[in-house]
Design a protein around this motif. Structure first.
Motif, PDB file in Angstrom:
ATOM      1  N   SER A   6       0.835  -1.195   0.000  1.00  0.00           N
ATOM      2  CA  SER A   6       0.000   0.000   0.000  1.00  0.00           C
ATOM      3  C   SER A   6       0.874   1.251   0.000  1.00  0.00           C
ATOM      4  CB  SER A   6      -0.898   0.002   1.237  1.00  0.00           C
ATOM      5  OG  SER A   6      -1.537   1.259   1.370  1.00  0.00           O
ATOM      6  N   ILE A   7       0.592   2.151  -0.902  1.00  0.00           N
ATOM      7  CA  ILE A   7       1.351   3.401  -0.967  1.00  0.00           C
ATOM      8  C   ILE A   7       1.139   4.223   0.306  1.00  0.00           C
ATOM      9  CG2 ILE A   7      -0.470   4.685  -2.144  1.00  0.00           C
ATOM     10  CD1 ILE A   7       3.275   5.106  -2.771  1.00  0.00           C
ATOM     11  N   TRP A   8      -0.023   4.057   0.958  1.00  0.00           N
ATOM     12  CA  TRP A   8      -0.324   4.825   2.160  1.00  0.00           C
ATOM     13  C   TRP A   8       0.585   4.432   3.319  1.00  0.00           C
ATOM     14  CZ3 TRP A   8      -2.528   9.023   1.072  1.00  0.00           C
ATOM     15  CH2 TRP A   8      -3.424   9.099   0.026  1.00  0.00           C
ATOM     16  N   PHE A   9       0.947   3.163   3.391  1.00  0.00           N
ATOM     17  CA  PHE A   9       1.877   2.752   4.442  1.00  0.00           C
ATOM     18  C   PHE A   9       3.224   3.434   4.255  1.00  0.00           C
ATOM     19  CE2 PHE A   9       5.452   0.004   5.641  1.00  0.00           C
ATOM     20  CZ  PHE A   9       5.292   0.054   7.012  1.00  0.00           C
ATOM     21  N   TRP A  10       3.712   3.477   3.034  1.00  0.00           N
ATOM     22  CA  TRP A  10       5.031   4.062   2.781  1.00  0.00           C
ATOM     23  C   TRP A  10       5.019   5.574   2.984  1.00  0.00           C
ATOM     24  CZ3 TRP A  10       8.590   0.683   3.234  1.00  0.00           C
ATOM     25  CH2 TRP A  10       8.320  -0.639   2.907  1.00  0.00           C
ATOM     26  N   PHE A  95       4.866  -3.346  13.882  1.00  0.00           N
ATOM     27  CA  PHE A  95       6.025  -3.714  14.703  1.00  0.00           C
ATOM     28  C   PHE A  95       7.298  -3.067  14.148  1.00  0.00           C
ATOM     29  CE2 PHE A  95       9.678  -6.360  15.697  1.00  0.00           C
ATOM     30  CZ  PHE A  95       9.574  -6.449  17.080  1.00  0.00           C
ATOM     31  N   LEU A  96       7.457  -3.109  12.829  1.00  0.00           N
ATOM     32  CA  LEU A  96       8.651  -2.521  12.213  1.00  0.00           C
ATOM     33  C   LEU A  96       8.666  -1.000  12.333  1.00  0.00           C
ATOM     34  CD1 LEU A  96       8.984  -4.795   9.065  1.00  0.00           C
ATOM     35  CD2 LEU A  96      10.494  -4.735  11.058  1.00  0.00           C
ATOM     36  N   LEU A  97       7.532  -0.406  12.620  1.00  0.00           N
ATOM     37  CA  LEU A  97       7.478   1.021  12.908  1.00  0.00           C
ATOM     38  C   LEU A  97       7.646   1.277  14.408  1.00  0.00           C
ATOM     39  CD1 LEU A  97       6.945   3.893  11.837  1.00  0.00           C
ATOM     40  CD2 LEU A  97       4.526   3.467  12.237  1.00  0.00           C
ATOM     41  N   THR A 147      12.649  -2.126   7.060  1.00  0.00           N
ATOM     42  CA  THR A 147      11.240  -2.202   6.673  1.00  0.00           C
ATOM     43  C   THR A 147      11.105  -2.373   5.169  1.00  0.00           C
ATOM     44  OG1 THR A 147      10.633  -0.805   8.546  1.00  0.00           O
ATOM     45  CG2 THR A 147       9.015  -1.014   6.792  1.00  0.00           C
ATOM     46  N   THR A 148      11.926  -1.673   4.409  1.00  0.00           N
ATOM     47  CA  THR A 148      11.890  -1.807   2.950  1.00  0.00           C
ATOM     48  C   THR A 148      12.294  -3.204   2.514  1.00  0.00           C
ATOM     49  OG1 THR A 148      12.412   0.539   2.722  1.00  0.00           O
ATOM     50  CG2 THR A 148      12.768  -0.846   0.793  1.00  0.00           C
ATOM     51  N   LEU A 149      13.356  -3.736   3.098  1.00  0.00           N
ATOM     52  CA  LEU A 149      13.768  -5.100   2.738  1.00  0.00           C
ATOM     53  C   LEU A 149      12.686  -6.110   3.066  1.00  0.00           C
ATOM     54  CD1 LEU A 149      17.524  -5.326   3.799  1.00  0.00           C
ATOM     55  CD2 LEU A 149      16.572  -5.182   1.506  1.00  0.00           C
TER      56      LEU A 149
END
Length: 163
Positions: A6-10, A95-97, A147-149
């Protein structure tokens, strides 16, 4: 519930880390830069604002610190279990945030304690705030990278495996 695709998460991830990196102990970085450049009243305003934010943060920790720590650990543990035992992608994303934000909260607390203990002014205060900002930006870069990986892995594996 597909967070990583989702673009909104990024957008949210970039916004959160941008805001966390811009506000050093609750003080906007442009205020720090202006105080360093201009001195005088701007520097005095910065020192007052840092003092207020440091005392506010430390008072909050003194009054409810153990409860906040317990709640934070409970939430992160719940997200960890939901994310990697039950494979709920939204929990993985949160969690990653949340975990790196917890590290930033700890860094902020340690910096606030150091500032209260030493009572730096002028250039010494600028060094403390700059050092804290560099550490926060380092945590932010590492968090965005991980998070990206993980997001690429999850998106590609779900696309390939269909699970």
């Amino acid at each position: 519930m597909r967070s990583f695709s989702s673009i909104w998460f990024w957008i949210m991830l970039a916004t959160v880390w941008s805001m966390v990196s811009h506000h050093v102990l609750g003080v906007p970085y442009h205020m720090i830069a202006a105080a360093r450049r201009q001195g005088g009243q701007a520097e005095q305003d910065l020192e007052d604002m840092v003092r207020i934010n440091v005392l506010r943060r430390l008072r909050m920790v003194d009054q409810a610190g153990i409860w906040l720590l317990g709640l934070g650990c409970f939430m992160l543990t719940g997200l960890l279990i939901l994310g990697w035992v039950y494979w709920i992608e939204l929990a993985q994303a949160l969690f990653l945030l949340g975990l790196p934000l917890g590290f930033v909260a700890l860094l902020s607390l340690l910096t606030a304690k150091r500032i209260r203990a030493e009572g730096p002014q002028g250039e010494a205060l600028f060094r403390h705030l700059h050092r804290h900002r560099v550490w926060v930006q380092s945590v932010a870069m590492a968090a965005i990278f991980v998070t990206t990986l993980w997001g690429m892995y999850r998106t590609l594996s779900v696309g390939v495996l269909g699970s």
